[in-house]
Design an enzyme around this catalytic site. Sequence first.
Site, PDB file in Angstrom:
ATOM      1  N   GLY A  48       4.382   1.571  -1.003  1.00  0.00           N
ATOM      2  CA  GLY A  48       3.151   2.141  -0.745  1.00  0.00           C
ATOM      3  C   GLY A  48       2.686   3.317  -1.232  1.00  0.00           C
ATOM      4  O   GLY A  48       1.462   3.720  -1.029  1.00  0.00           O
ATOM      5  N   GLU A 102       5.371  10.158  -0.120  1.00  0.00           N
ATOM      6  CA  GLU A 102       5.401   8.916   0.789  1.00  0.00           C
ATOM      7  C   GLU A 102       3.980   8.663   1.160  1.00  0.00           C
ATOM      8  O   GLU A 102       3.194   9.521   1.158  1.00  0.00           O
ATOM      9  CB  GLU A 102       6.306   9.296   1.999  1.00  0.00           C
ATOM     10  N   ASP A 103       3.915   7.601   1.538  1.00  0.00           N
ATOM     11  CA  ASP A 103       2.561   7.139   1.881  1.00  0.00           C
ATOM     12  C   ASP A 103       2.210   7.550   3.372  1.00  0.00           C
ATOM     13  O   ASP A 103       1.045   8.085   3.578  1.00  0.00           O
ATOM     14  CB  ASP A 103       2.033   5.697   2.009  1.00  0.00           C
ATOM     15  N   ASP A 106       5.258   7.640  10.186  1.00  0.00           N
ATOM     16  CA  ASP A 106       5.014   7.123  11.479  1.00  0.00           C
ATOM     17  C   ASP A 106       6.133   7.676  12.420  1.00  0.00           C
ATOM     18  O   ASP A 106       6.064   8.733  12.957  1.00  0.00           O
ATOM     19  CB  ASP A 106       4.963   5.551  11.223  1.00  0.00           C
ATOM     20  N   LYS A 134       1.212  10.460  11.184  1.00  0.00           N
ATOM     21  CA  LYS A 134       0.676  10.271  12.587  1.00  0.00           C
ATOM     22  C   LYS A 134       1.642  11.181  13.640  1.00  0.00           C
ATOM     23  O   LYS A 134       2.712  10.557  14.169  1.00  0.00           O
ATOM     24  CB  LYS A 134       0.893   8.786  12.851  1.00  0.00           C
ATOM     25  N   PHE A 155      -2.963   1.104  13.527  1.00  0.00           N
ATOM     26  CA  PHE A 155      -2.469   0.671  12.146  1.00  0.00           C
ATOM     27  C   PHE A 155      -3.762   0.766  11.142  1.00  0.00           C
ATOM     28  O   PHE A 155      -4.833   0.516  11.500  1.00  0.00           O
ATOM     29  CB  PHE A 155      -2.250  -0.869  12.449  1.00  0.00           C
ATOM     30  N   ILE A 156      -3.236   1.229   9.871  1.00  0.00           N
ATOM     31  CA  ILE A 156      -4.373   1.313   8.908  1.00  0.00           C
ATOM     32  C   ILE A 156      -3.822   0.486   7.634  1.00  0.00           C
ATOM     33  O   ILE A 156      -2.397   0.269   7.593  1.00  0.00           O
ATOM     34  CB  ILE A 156      -4.526   2.760   8.371  1.00  0.00           C
ATOM     35  N   ARG A 168      -3.098  -3.289  -0.224  1.00  0.00           N
ATOM     36  CA  ARG A 168      -2.804  -2.155  -0.961  1.00  0.00           C
ATOM     37  C   ARG A 168      -3.702  -1.691  -1.819  1.00  0.00           C
ATOM     38  O   ARG A 168      -4.005  -0.500  -2.403  1.00  0.00           O
ATOM     39  CB  ARG A 168      -1.526  -2.576  -1.716  1.00  0.00           C
TER      40      ARG A 168
HETATM   41  P1  IMP Z   1       8.351   5.074   9.991  1.00  0.00           P
HETATM   42  O1  IMP Z   1       9.762   4.608   9.526  1.00  0.00           O
HETATM   43  O2  IMP Z   1       8.167   4.458  11.307  1.00  0.00           O
HETATM   44  O3  IMP Z   1       7.931   6.555   9.735  1.00  0.00           O
HETATM   45  O4  IMP Z   1       7.385   4.167   9.152  1.00  0.00           O
HETATM   46  C1  IMP Z   1       7.298   4.324   8.003  1.00  0.00           C
HETATM   47  C2  IMP Z   1       6.879   3.284   7.287  1.00  0.00           C
HETATM   48  O5  IMP Z   1       6.273   2.287   7.881  1.00  0.00           O
HETATM   49  C3  IMP Z   1       5.709   3.580   6.036  1.00  0.00           C
HETATM   50  O6  IMP Z   1       6.305   3.745   4.710  1.00  0.00           O
HETATM   51  C4  IMP Z   1       4.902   2.344   5.967  1.00  0.00           C
HETATM   52  O7  IMP Z   1       5.434   1.654   4.984  1.00  0.00           O
HETATM   53  C5  IMP Z   1       5.092   1.810   7.448  1.00  0.00           C
HETATM   54  N1  IMP Z   1       3.834   2.048   8.299  1.00  0.00           N
HETATM   55  C6  IMP Z   1       3.701   2.976   9.155  1.00  0.00           C
HETATM   56  N2  IMP Z   1       2.453   2.908   9.705  1.00  0.00           N
HETATM   57  C7  IMP Z   1       1.682   2.030   8.914  1.00  0.00           C
HETATM   58  C8  IMP Z   1       0.312   1.842   9.155  1.00  0.00           C
HETATM   59  O8  IMP Z   1      -0.484   2.262   9.930  1.00  0.00           O
HETATM   60  N3  IMP Z   1      -0.230   0.925   8.004  1.00  0.00           N
HETATM   61  C9  IMP Z   1       0.736   0.418   7.197  1.00  0.00           C
HETATM   62  N4  IMP Z   1       2.071   0.500   7.146  1.00  0.00           N
HETATM   63  C10 IMP Z   1       2.474   1.745   8.040  1.00  0.00           C
HETATM   64 MG    MG Z   2       6.599   3.146   2.823  1.00  0.00          MG
END
Ligand code: IMP
Ligand code: MG
Length: 178
Positions: A48, A102-103, A106, A134, A155-156, A168
């Site tokens: 990402g 990091e992208d 969440d 977020k 979601f984006i 992507r």
């Molecule tokens: P986390 O572990 O819940 O913080 O999620 C992180 C990972 O989930 C990111 O590195 C993304 O790959 C994916 N992710 C979370 N939210 C989104 C979104 O809105 N769109 C696309 N990928 C997401």
């Molecule tokens: Mg990621």
Amino acid sequence: MDTISILDRKFAKSIPEKEILNSIDRVASQINADLKGTNPLFIAILNGSFMFAADLMKRIDFPCEISFVKLASYHGTTSTNNVLELIGLNQNINERTIVIVEDIVDSGLTMTRIIDLLKSRGVAKILIATLLFKPDALKFNLNVNYVAMRIPNDFIVGYGLDYNGYGRNLKDIYTVVE
Ligand code: IMP
Ligand code: MG
């Protein structure tokens, strides 16, 4: 409204490229001011973060290194003992200052796991630079040092982020339309 379809979902443009790049300008300036002279190693998390990493690194004005890694999960004998590993990190990172690129943060689970893996390798200091954050979704106790953009809990896709592998390549960011 600028809308697109990816697989079974519709998305509407929510953050144009220019706004993304302006937010990266701002974060890069902060990093340049804070980390000059610390010889940091940037570690970008694939897939990402590839676009963010490219645009961020073009704006870093001191000598530094970047490495690209992937978080891989190997299934253990039960779902709770899956083993996580950072693939692609071949150099010695002992006593280094690390900037994780990091992208999106969440829930913060992925970032928490990456930090644990890096800490076990003896790094001196870990900083987080994320394109998107977020705040309403965060479930872990994380200090996110550099945030380009804070967004609502929707979601984006685009600018490196995917929906089931697609999207992507988009240069703008799109939000799912309910
Ligand atoms: P986390 O572990 O819940 O913080 O999620 C992180 C990972 O989930 C990111 O590195 C993304 O790959 C994916 N992710 C979370 N939210 C989104 C979104 O809105 N769109 C696309 N990928 C997401
Ligand atoms: Mg990621």
